[in-house]
Design a protein around this motif. Structure first.
Motif, PDB file in Angstrom:
ATOM      1  N   THR A   1       0.834  -1.403   0.195  1.00 41.17           N
ATOM      2  CA  THR A   1      -0.062  -0.004   0.068  1.00 41.17           C
ATOM      3  C   THR A   1       0.899   1.233  -0.136  1.00 41.17           C
ATOM      4  O   THR A   1       2.016   1.125   0.470  1.00 41.17           O
ATOM      5  CB  THR A   1      -0.712   0.033   1.265  1.00 41.17           C
TER       6      THR A   1
ATOM      7  N   SER B   1       0.621   5.486   0.529  1.00 45.46           N
ATOM      8  CA  SER B   1      -0.044   6.663   0.830  1.00 45.46           C
ATOM      9  C   SER B   1       0.809   7.900   0.850  1.00 45.46           C
ATOM     10  O   SER B   1       1.964   7.674   1.394  1.00 45.46           O
ATOM     11  CB  SER B   1      -0.972   6.692   2.171  1.00 45.46           C
TER      12      SER B   1
ATOM     13  N   ASP C   1       0.818  12.153   1.802  1.00 43.45           N
ATOM     14  CA  ASP C   1       0.404  13.249   2.226  1.00 43.45           C
ATOM     15  C   ASP C   1       1.236  14.486   2.047  1.00 43.45           C
ATOM     16  O   ASP C   1       2.323  14.473   2.464  1.00 43.45           O
ATOM     17  CB  ASP C   1       0.088  13.235   3.650  1.00 43.45           C
TER      18      ASP C   1
ATOM     19  N   HIS D   1      -3.761  14.327  -0.670  1.00 40.72           N
ATOM     20  CA  HIS D   1      -3.787  13.066  -0.200  1.00 40.72           C
ATOM     21  C   HIS D   1      -3.936  11.951  -1.132  1.00 40.72           C
ATOM     22  O   HIS D   1      -4.845  12.077  -2.113  1.00 40.72           O
ATOM     23  CB  HIS D   1      -4.748  12.826   0.951  1.00 40.72           C
ATOM     24  N   LEU D   2      -3.155  10.926  -1.309  1.00 42.71           N
ATOM     25  CA  LEU D   2      -3.368   9.889  -2.440  1.00 42.71           C
ATOM     26  C   LEU D   2      -3.125   8.345  -1.646  1.00 42.71           C
ATOM     27  O   LEU D   2      -2.252   8.408  -0.734  1.00 42.71           O
ATOM     28  CB  LEU D   2      -2.512  10.115  -3.335  1.00 42.71           C
ATOM     29  N   ASP D   3      -4.090   7.545  -1.984  1.00 45.84           N
ATOM     30  CA  ASP D   3      -4.096   5.942  -1.535  1.00 45.84           C
ATOM     31  C   ASP D   3      -3.971   5.263  -2.573  1.00 45.84           C
ATOM     32  O   ASP D   3      -4.672   5.256  -3.623  1.00 45.84           O
ATOM     33  CB  ASP D   3      -5.011   5.630  -0.571  1.00 45.84           C
TER      34      ASP D   3
ATOM     35  N   THR E   1      -2.729   0.718  -4.117  1.00 51.41           N
ATOM     36  CA  THR E   1      -2.280  -0.440  -3.895  1.00 51.41           C
ATOM     37  C   THR E   1      -1.580  -1.065  -4.940  1.00 51.41           C
ATOM     38  O   THR E   1      -1.836  -0.584  -6.002  1.00 51.41           O
ATOM     39  CB  THR E   1      -3.359  -1.537  -3.415  1.00 51.41           C
TER      40      THR E   1
ATOM     41  N   ARG F   1       4.314   6.887   2.608  1.00 50.81           N
ATOM     42  CA  ARG F   1       4.181   5.513   3.520  1.00 50.81           C
ATOM     43  C   ARG F   1       4.007   4.550   2.591  1.00 50.81           C
ATOM     44  O   ARG F   1       2.992   4.417   1.900  1.00 50.81           O
ATOM     45  CB  ARG F   1       3.040   5.929   4.659  1.00 50.81           C
TER      46      ARG F   1
ATOM     47  N   SER G   1       5.996  -1.039   7.678  1.00 55.49           N
ATOM     48  CA  SER G   1       5.950   0.252   7.132  1.00 55.49           C
ATOM     49  C   SER G   1       7.346   1.009   6.732  1.00 55.49           C
ATOM     50  O   SER G   1       8.124   1.271   7.893  1.00 55.49           O
ATOM     51  CB  SER G   1       4.995   0.980   7.784  1.00 55.49           C
TER      52      SER G   1
END
Length: 381
Positions: free
Chosen positions: A270, A272, A274, A280-282, A284, A342, A350
């Motif tokens: 994953t 992410s 910021d 913000h972006l997520d 996978t 992240r 992580s």
């Protein structure tokens, strides 16, 4: 930490000010155990017959809790009289495989076609996706079907060197960073100041010993400068290898009971991001969708055709395609200084870094000669 950290076999490195250099550590009960008297380098650990078992039984003093040492790793608040985390590798060659996912391959074709021109990217992206459709995901690289697809692309005027390594028999494997130049978690990750179109690449990273055995894994960030590589594939070294541009960690998870290569194959990474602008972006990247098996990629890296006596780590590529607009419509994603990135996987932990210009990141000053001199002065060589 991994979600099953209590049973995970985790190894890495810290800078120990008392020793004036790096020490190999194991993670046990939340403590970082100094194993430098048994394993002066991670290379020594990698080359043990059963690295996971050897790491599990070796003994040494605690350097402190993981939480304390992680907190002290952040450069702005670091107390340099206390230990901090380093990249979990040392003498291993740092390699990366590219174009191992279909979406990633399409993005490389776009980069080549538009030569770094963001405005043209959306238009050609739509054309290529309409042409390729979903067929590419079902094609095994190097197969007769892949050859037929290659012929089709040539006929359509869409053939590319990126498609060659995406569906051809030979994988793209390149040097990501010099030995000892990678960075770990909680520090800055670098982008070259000349780049205006760049992105993180969230990936699984294999740990491989000198015999070619895959002995563990971690997560990594294969930072990419899209505009520079897009201008010419011959600029790949500049696009990929800059100060602090290769991050991995925080630890290597070694294989043992309850975790092996099949678990790696099922890993979903994953991402992410910021930003200081509120962005913000997520995303996978399921490794199950990779076009080439991790064992095949490791075999193409290391074997009778090429030896690495100190072992290697291999970034496996990413499914992440950064097409989401950030600042302007049609401009896609690019980093801003101050972005917090992240990259995580449930059973690997992580990796967290803040984006900075490579020229402003902490300079790489501790080289192989420094490491050998430090270990010798400590009586470890």
């Amino acid at each position: 930490m991994p979600i099953d950290a209590e049973s995970a076999i985790l190894g890495g490195r810290v800078w120990d000010p008392a020793a004036g250099g790096p020490s190999v550590v194991a993670v046990r009960g939340g403590e970082l155990i100094d194993l430098s008297s048994t394993f002066p380098t991670m290379r020594d650990l990698f080359e043990t017959d059963d690295a996971g078992m050897a790491l599990s039984v070796a003994e040494g003093p605690s350097l402190g809790s993981f939480a304390e040492i992680l907190a002290n790793t952040i450069p702005e608040t670091r107390d340099e009289t206390r230990p901090w985390l380093l990249s979990p590798i040392d003498l291993q060659v740092v390699k990366a495989a590219g174009v191992t996912f279909a979406v990633s391959m399409v993005e490389r074709v776009i980069e080549e076609r538009v030569r770094g021109d963001l405005n043209a990217a959306n238009e050609i992206r739509g054309k290529i996706m309409d042409t390729i459709g979903a067929d590419l995901k079902a094609v095994k690289p190097g197969s007769p079907e892949a050859q037929k697809l290659k012929e089709y692309f040539i006929a359509e005027g869409l053939w590319s060197q990126y498609l060659e390594v995406g569906i051809g028999p030979d994988a793209e494997i390149f040097t990501k960073a010099p030995v000892l130049a990678s960075v770990g978690t909680a520090v800055e990750v670098g982008i070259h100041s000349s780049s205006t179109w760049n992105n993180p690449e969230p990936e699984v990273v294999l740990a491989i010993d000198s015999k070619g055995r895959i002995i563990g894994a971690t997560v990594g960030n294969d930072v990419n400068l899209r505009d520079i590589e897009g201008r010419s594939a011959l600029l790949l070294p500049k696009a990929k290898d800059n100060n602090a541009s290769g991050a991995l960690g925080p630890f290597i998870r070694f294989f043992g009971e309850g975790f092996d290569l099949d678990d790696v194959r099922q890993t979903t990474v994953t991402l992410s991001i910021d930003g200081p602008d509120g962005f913000h972006l997520d995303a996978t990247s399921p490794l199950a969708e990779i076009s080439r098996d991790p064992a095949d990629l490791a075999g193409q890296l290391l074997g009778e055709h090429h030896q690495y006596p100190d072992g290697a780590v291999l970034y496996l590529g990413t499914l992440f395609a950064p097409v989401i607009d950030r600042s302007e419509a049609g401009k896609g994603f690019t980093h801003k200084v101050g972005d917090i990135v992240r990259i995580a996987a449930p059973r690997l932990g992580s990796l967290v870094n803040r984006v900075e210009l490579s020229e402003r990141c902490a300079p790489w000053t501790f080289g192989i000669r420094d490491l050998m001199g430090n270990l010798a002065s400590r009586g470890l060589l």
